[in-house]
Scaffold this motif. Structure first.
Motif, PDB file in Angstrom:
ATOM      1  N   VAL A 100     -26.712  12.957 -48.256  1.00 48.97           N
ATOM      2  CA  VAL A 100     -26.492  12.745 -46.886  1.00 48.97           C
ATOM      3  C   VAL A 100     -27.618  12.609 -46.068  1.00 48.97           C
ATOM      4  O   VAL A 100     -27.696  11.735 -44.995  1.00 48.97           O
ATOM      5  N   LEU A 101     -28.806  13.008 -46.361  1.00 48.74           N
ATOM      6  CA  LEU A 101     -29.976  13.164 -45.489  1.00 48.74           C
ATOM      7  C   LEU A 101     -30.291  11.711 -45.013  1.00 48.74           C
ATOM      8  O   LEU A 101     -30.639  11.258 -44.036  1.00 48.74           O
ATOM      9  N   PRO A 102     -30.401  10.568 -45.946  1.00 49.24           N
ATOM     10  CA  PRO A 102     -30.923   9.269 -45.648  1.00 49.24           C
ATOM     11  C   PRO A 102     -29.816   8.464 -44.729  1.00 49.24           C
ATOM     12  O   PRO A 102     -30.104   7.706 -44.145  1.00 49.24           O
ATOM     13  N   ILE A 134     -34.490   8.777 -52.458  1.00 47.86           N
ATOM     14  CA  ILE A 134     -34.093   8.581 -51.072  1.00 47.86           C
ATOM     15  C   ILE A 134     -35.164   8.111 -50.075  1.00 47.86           C
ATOM     16  O   ILE A 134     -34.686   7.642 -48.842  1.00 47.86           O
ATOM     17  N   GLN A 135     -36.243   8.031 -50.332  1.00 44.92           N
ATOM     18  CA  GLN A 135     -37.337   7.333 -49.406  1.00 44.92           C
ATOM     19  C   GLN A 135     -37.082   6.070 -49.273  1.00 44.92           C
ATOM     20  O   GLN A 135     -37.152   5.745 -47.841  1.00 44.92           O
ATOM     21  N   MET A 139     -35.766   4.431 -45.266  1.00 44.99           N
ATOM     22  CA  MET A 139     -36.669   3.439 -44.408  1.00 44.99           C
ATOM     23  C   MET A 139     -35.757   2.089 -44.213  1.00 44.99           C
ATOM     24  O   MET A 139     -35.672   1.676 -42.947  1.00 44.99           O
ATOM     25  N   GLN A 140     -34.763   1.916 -45.339  1.00 42.48           N
ATOM     26  CA  GLN A 140     -33.852   0.933 -44.835  1.00 42.48           C
ATOM     27  C   GLN A 140     -32.835   1.290 -43.621  1.00 42.48           C
ATOM     28  O   GLN A 140     -32.291   0.357 -42.923  1.00 42.48           O
ATOM     29  N   GLN A 143     -34.417   1.067 -40.461  1.00 36.21           N
ATOM     30  CA  GLN A 143     -34.764  -0.288 -40.451  1.00 36.21           C
ATOM     31  C   GLN A 143     -36.224  -0.519 -39.900  1.00 36.21           C
ATOM     32  O   GLN A 143     -36.649  -1.030 -38.950  1.00 36.21           O
ATOM     33  N   ILE A 144     -36.926   0.151 -40.829  1.00 32.63           N
ATOM     34  CA  ILE A 144     -38.434   0.008 -40.722  1.00 32.63           C
ATOM     35  C   ILE A 144     -38.872  -0.728 -42.091  1.00 32.63           C
ATOM     36  O   ILE A 144     -40.269  -1.015 -42.185  1.00 32.63           O
ATOM     37  N   SER A 145     -38.114  -0.937 -43.037  1.00 34.60           N
ATOM     38  CA  SER A 145     -38.572  -1.272 -44.271  1.00 34.60           C
ATOM     39  C   SER A 145     -39.462  -2.708 -44.054  1.00 34.60           C
ATOM     40  O   SER A 145     -40.515  -2.978 -44.767  1.00 34.60           O
TER      41      SER A 145
END
Length: 229
Positions: A100-102, A134-135, A139-140, A143-145
């Motif tokens: 759930v975290l991401p 999950i990292q 990021m995806q 929206q910073i990937s």
């Protein structure tokens, strides 16, 4: 004071760009409801956060395994709160937390503005001790990937910050040198000492606003990187 000759800017992710505390709290609200844990999230977090930090310190130093961290921090928190929770429920909570975290994507203040400011003049990268699975999703989903050329995780490197090898791998991936690279992160041990030992410049992100005397520049807000870059 501006850093000269910098071409590559390395960031930590959690507590530096990605709002781990907020996203984690929202995650616990969801999974506690799923498992019918009758406990106020903030009451739990007051106990859990220092225990989690201790486990991460041990994990960085290879004193506990990834699985021991995931389960142990929950088990010890419930024990400290004198709340009986079965091993099965703790396993479920541990697995659901990672799932759930991401899905939550709150960033720290000024994150996107800072990345937009830096991106035209520097190659941007991530070095993180967070879990591989999950990292990238964090990021995806936030929206910073798109701002980053490389992402180096501790599981990929086989060692965790502050170990020299993870920085060397990150430099190699980016075709960067220590002399033209700088690290920004919230952990003095993992990010700053690790980077300095690898030959990089460093700026400490004072996430908890302690304003302690440092041997490197420090910022309390990400936008203050403009003073140095």
């Amino acid at each position: 004071m501006k850093f000269n000759n910098i071409k590559h800017v390395y960031f930590d992710l959690d507590h530096t760009l990605w709002d781990f505390d907020k996203n984690s709290a929202l995650t616990f609200e969801v999974i506690f409801k799923e498992e019918n844990i009758g406990l106020e999230t903030q009451d739990f977090l007051n106990t859990y956060i220092p225990i989690n930090m201790e486990y991460w310190a041990k994990y960085r130093n290879n004193l506990v395994s990834k699985e021991s961290l995931r389960v142990g921090r929950l088990r010890d928190s419930f024990k400290a709160l004198k709340i009986q929770v079965s091993d099965e429920v703790i396993d479920n909570l541990s697995n659901r937390y990672i799932s759930v975290l991401p899905s939550f994507n709150h960033l720290l203040q000024d994150t996107k503005e800072t990345l937009k400011y830096l991106r035209p003049n520097y190659k941007l990268h991530i070095i993180t001790n967070g879990f591989e699975e999950i990292q990238h999703n964090k990021m995806q989903n936030s929206q910073i990937s798109e701002y980053f050329d490389t992402i180096t995780t501790s599981e990929e490197a086989g060692v965790k910050k502050p170990h020299l090898q993870i920085f060397n791998i990150a430099l190699l991936k980016a075709n960067a040198t220590p002399e033209n690279s700088i690290m920004i992160g919230d952990s003095y041990e993992a990010d700053i000492e690790g980077a300095k030992n690898a030959g990089l410049q460093a700026v400490f992100f004072d996430y908890y606003d302690k304003k302690e005397i440092m041997q490197v520049p420090q910022i309390q807000k990400l936008k203050d990187l403009r003073m140095y870059l």
